[in-house]
Design a protein around this motif. Structure first.
Motif, short mmCIF file in Angstrom:
data_model
loop_
_atom_site.label_atom_id
_atom_site.label_comp_id
_atom_site.label_asym_id
_atom_site.label_seq_id
_atom_site.Cartn_x
_atom_site.Cartn_y
_atom_site.Cartn_z
N ILE A 95 44.57 28.45 31.66
CA ILE A 95 43.23 27.93 31.85
C ILE A 95 42.20 28.87 31.24
O ILE A 95 42.17 30.06 31.58
CB ILE A 95 42.94 27.76 33.36
N CYS A 96 41.37 28.35 30.37
CA CYS A 96 40.27 29.12 29.79
C CYS A 96 39.11 29.15 30.77
O CYS A 96 38.82 28.12 31.41
CB CYS A 96 39.84 28.48 28.48
N VAL A 97 38.47 30.31 30.90
CA VAL A 97 37.35 30.44 31.83
C VAL A 97 36.18 31.13 31.15
O VAL A 97 36.36 31.85 30.17
CB VAL A 97 37.76 31.24 33.10
N ALA A 98 35.00 30.91 31.69
CA ALA A 98 33.79 31.54 31.18
C ALA A 98 32.92 32.01 32.33
O ALA A 98 32.89 31.37 33.39
CB ALA A 98 33.02 30.55 30.31
N SER A 99 32.23 33.11 32.10
CA SER A 99 31.31 33.64 33.09
C SER A 99 29.92 33.72 32.48
O SER A 99 29.77 34.06 31.29
CB SER A 99 31.74 35.03 33.53
N ARG A 100 28.91 33.45 33.29
CA ARG A 100 27.54 33.60 32.80
C ARG A 100 27.17 35.06 32.58
O ARG A 100 26.18 35.37 31.93
CB ARG A 100 26.56 32.95 33.77
N HIS A 101 27.98 35.96 33.15
CA HIS A 101 27.73 37.39 32.97
C HIS A 101 28.39 37.82 31.67
O HIS A 101 29.60 37.71 31.52
CB HIS A 101 28.32 38.17 34.15
N PRO A 102 27.62 38.33 30.71
CA PRO A 102 28.19 38.66 29.41
C PRO A 102 29.21 39.79 29.43
O PRO A 102 30.02 39.91 28.50
CB PRO A 102 26.97 39.03 28.56
N ASP A 111 32.58 31.35 36.22
CA ASP A 111 31.72 30.23 36.58
C ASP A 111 32.24 28.89 36.10
O ASP A 111 31.90 27.85 36.68
CB ASP A 111 30.31 30.45 36.02
N TYR A 112 33.01 28.90 35.04
CA TYR A 112 33.48 27.65 34.43
C TYR A 112 34.99 27.75 34.16
O TYR A 112 35.49 28.80 33.77
CB TYR A 112 32.75 27.38 33.12
N TYR A 113 35.64 26.61 34.35
CA TYR A 113 37.07 26.51 34.11
C TYR A 113 37.37 25.32 33.22
O TYR A 113 36.74 24.26 33.36
CB TYR A 113 37.84 26.31 35.43
N GLY A 114 38.33 25.47 32.31
CA GLY A 114 38.83 24.33 31.58
C GLY A 114 39.93 23.65 32.36
O GLY A 114 40.22 24.02 33.50
N GLN A 115 40.53 22.64 31.76
CA GLN A 115 41.62 21.91 32.41
C GLN A 115 42.95 22.59 32.22
O GLN A 115 43.87 22.41 33.02
CB GLN A 115 41.69 20.49 31.86
N GLY A 116 43.08 23.36 31.16
CA GLY A 116 44.31 24.09 30.94
C GLY A 116 45.21 23.46 29.89
O GLY A 116 45.08 22.28 29.56
N THR A 117 46.11 24.29 29.40
CA THR A 117 47.15 23.83 28.47
C THR A 117 48.47 24.41 28.97
O THR A 117 48.56 25.58 29.33
CB THR A 117 46.83 24.28 27.03
#
Length: 123
Positions: A95-102, A111-117
């Motif tokens: 699962i790819c993830v992203a944070s608003r904190h750089p 903060d954000y998650y993808g669906q995954g592969t």
């Protein structure tokens, strides 16, 4: 709204290499810390790797250190996870993830998650 889309998973054999990709839309990649989690059937989701906004700092779970490499291309809005020497224990939904904190690279929840592969590694 940030959206993450993973690709590159598949069925592999022990010892194989594989590169996962994650594209980000709805936000500037360069302003987000990024990373990868994974979840195997019946197990908790676990952190795999993280990378700060500039790519200068990374972190890894002990189980993948020396085998997995996270990288990013802010110009292409892409994040990658290069995996070598895969074992059946690496079988999971990645699962790819992203944070608003750089400067996020794994500490605290993203903060954000993808669906995954899905990555499946056979003997």
């Amino acid at each position: 709204q940030v959206q993450l889309l993973e690709s590159g998973g598949g069925l592999q054999q022990t010892g194989d290499s594989l590169r996962l990709s994650c594209s980000i839309s709805g936000g500037a990649l360069s302003s987000h810390g990024m990373g990868w989690f994974r979840q195997a059937p019946g197990k908790e989701r676990e952190f795999v790797a993280g990378i700060t906004w500039s790519g200068t700092m990374t972190s890894y779970a002990d189980s993948v250190k020396g085998r997995f490499t996270i990288s990013r291309d802010n110009a292409k809005n892409m994040v990658y996870l290069h995996m070598i020497n895969l074992t059946p224990e690496d079988t999971a939904n990645y699962i790819c993830v992203a944070s608003r904190h750089p400067y996020w690279r794994g500490t605290g929840p993203p903060d954000y998650y993808g669906q995954g592969t899905q990555v499946t590694v056979s003997l």
